[in-house]
Write a protein that holds these residues in place. Structure first.
Motif, mmCIF file in Angstrom:
data_model
loop_
_atom_site.group_PDB
_atom_site.id
_atom_site.type_symbol
_atom_site.label_atom_id
_atom_site.label_comp_id
_atom_site.label_asym_id
_atom_site.label_seq_id
_atom_site.Cartn_x
_atom_site.Cartn_y
_atom_site.Cartn_z
ATOM 1 N N THR A 164 -0.754 -8.536 -5.362
ATOM 2 C CA THR A 164 -1.426 -8.486 -6.651
ATOM 3 C C THR A 164 -2.518 -7.439 -6.539
ATOM 4 N N ARG B 75 2.606 -7.071 -8.376
ATOM 5 C CA ARG B 75 2.045 -6.996 -9.722
ATOM 6 C C ARG B 75 0.860 -6.038 -9.647
ATOM 7 N N PHE C 296 6.037 -5.614 -11.324
ATOM 8 C CA PHE C 296 5.557 -5.514 -12.699
ATOM 9 C C PHE C 296 4.337 -4.603 -12.664
#
Length: 468
Positions: free
Chosen positions: A195, A218, A251
């Protein structure tokens, strides 16, 4: 008194459980402020500052001792750094140990081990400071294996290999981290979770971020620019990407992947990637988006402008690239290329100024224009379909305009097209639509043609059919 400041007010300056001798000093008010900020970033409910290390010289022995005593999930141990220091051998933080560096602190690597910091089967983190690898050997500066690690507000640079690397189901969180000028990747994950927010991975000699072997990332509001400094000559089959994804998922939102030596984002090995939220894959040496077999990608509300080969490449058997509300302005070859059994689906996008074609479909590629697309100002054909490729135009408000040759050209036996909803072909220099050399086209009779040299043309055995 809040939980965050309760333990900071009673700073511990010795290793209570080890009995080791450690050179420490009482923290200043500014140090306490930095530690409190770090504790807030790490969401530590309670902590003890177990060491304040001296601000110059080699701190290897002192740092090893300081990080060797584990904290707990309820009472973390914090090691505080300041000044300009060096480390000469690998540091292994114990569980629930956090290293906090004052602004301006620089830690220089002087050793030959594989890592400066190595987190193994622990939870921990690093806050602040510049961690400088001096380009030594094949060292990765901060590594982790089966660990949960947060890095916040620090810079990692000039590693001999990776700036930051995670293996074996690690969970890595990066907040406002800079990783630059490393000899391989800025951030590299294998079989791990990432992340990242506010990440700047730039000027690394291979990729800004590489996700491999089942990793999941992400990445938001980040900069993955100007990587691939080691690439020279042709970029074909070379790395040097902002984001590399190999047999992994990602993502990405609000992130630039621009001015990289090869691709903005390169997807291989059944990668699955979603790029959204005003991201930019511009001015890269080869493709804005590059793919090979079995890739799934969606790019939405973003740009892929001024790339050195294709804006978006949807290549390979089983590959599907979805473009939604994107702008692709100028590509040295094709704005969109769909070869080798690949598939592209395009909606509500502006595709223009391809220096060879705006859109090329070839070698059994498949293109779907699903509505709201403007394809314009190609230096040759607006859309060309060949090599048993296919195009399907459906949905409303598809426009092909201003091409220097044909608007839509379908050529060769086995190449096909279906225009299932009215499309517009306007002011193309040659034909609005041409079907050549045994290609076939099915088209509704309500398409709009204006300002083309010829409206619809078929020749050399090309076939056209009306869809009732």
């Amino acid at each position: 008194m809040s939980k965050l400041t309760l333990r900071a007010a009673a700073v511990l300056v010795a290793l209570a459980t080890s009995g080791a001798s450690l050179l420490v000093s009482t923290p200043t008010a500014s140090a306490a402020t930095t530690v409190e900020a770090a504790a807030a970033a790490f969401k530590l409910e309670s902590y003890s500052v177990v060491a304040n290390l001296p601000g110059s010289g080699d701190i290897t022995s002192a740092l090893k001792r300081a990080v060797s005593v584990p904290g707990t999930s309820h009472q973390a141990n914090v090691v505080h750094l300041t000044g300009s220091v060096s480390v000469a051998s690998i540091i292994h933080p114990a569980n629930n140990v956090y290293i906090v560096a004052e602004p301006g602190t620089k830690v220089t690597w002087r050793g030959s081990d594989g890592y400066l910091l190595r987190f193994s089967n622990v939870t921990g983190g690093v806050y602040g400071g510049t961690w400088y690898g001096a380009g030594r050997s094949t060292t990765s500066l901060i590594g982790m294996s089966a660990a949960t690690v947060q890095l916040t507000g620090l810079e990692v640079s000039n590693a001999g290999k990776y700036g930051i690397v995670a293996y074996e189901s690690s969970w890595l969180t990066l907040n406002n981290v800079v990783t630059k000028s490393n000899k391989v990747d800025g951030v590299h994950l294998e079989g791990s979770m990432l992340t990242a927010s506010g990440l700047r991975a730039t000027d690394n000699r291979r990729n800004g971020v590489q996700l491999s072997s089942g990793s999941d990332g992400r990445i938001t509001n980040s900069v993955l620019d100007s990587n691939g400094q080691g690439v020279s000559g042709s970029t074909d089959h070379k790395t040097g990407h902002g984001l590399g994804v190999a047999s992994a998922t990602a993502f990405v939102s609000g992130t630039t992947m621009s001015r990289n030596k090869v691709c903005g984002a390169s997807l291989t090995g059944s990668a699955n990637v979603e790029i959204r939220g005003n991201s930019h894959l511009d001015n890269n040496g080869r493709h804005g988006l590059g793919t090979d077999d079995g890739v799934t990608a969606t790019v939405a509300d973003s740009s892929l402008n001024h790339n050195g080969y294709n804006g978006a490449l949807a290549s390979g058997k089983g590959t599907t690239v979805v473009l939604q509300h994107v702008t692709i302005d100028w590509a040295k070859k094709m704005a969109v290329s769909v070869p080798s059994d690949g598939t592209a689906r395009i909606t509500d996008s502006i595709i223009k100024r391809g220096q060879k074609y705006d859109v090329s479909v070839s070698a059994r590629g498949n293109l779907f224009l699903l509505g709201g697309n403007t394809i314009s100002a190609s230096r040759s054909h607006g859309i060309t379909v060949s090599g048993k490729g296919s195009i399907t135009i459906s949905g409303a408000n598809n426009l092909v305009t201003g091409s220097r040759r044909d608007g839509l050209r379908i050529t060769g036996s086995g190449s096909t097209g279906r225009i299932e909803s009215p499309a517009s072909f306007v002011s193309n220099h040659d034909s609005g639509v041409v079907v050549v050399s045994k290609a076939k086209l099915w088209m509704v009779p309500t398409c709009y043609f204006s300002g083309n040299h010829k409206t619809v043309e078929k020749r050399s055995g090309g076939k056209m059919y009306t869809i009732a």
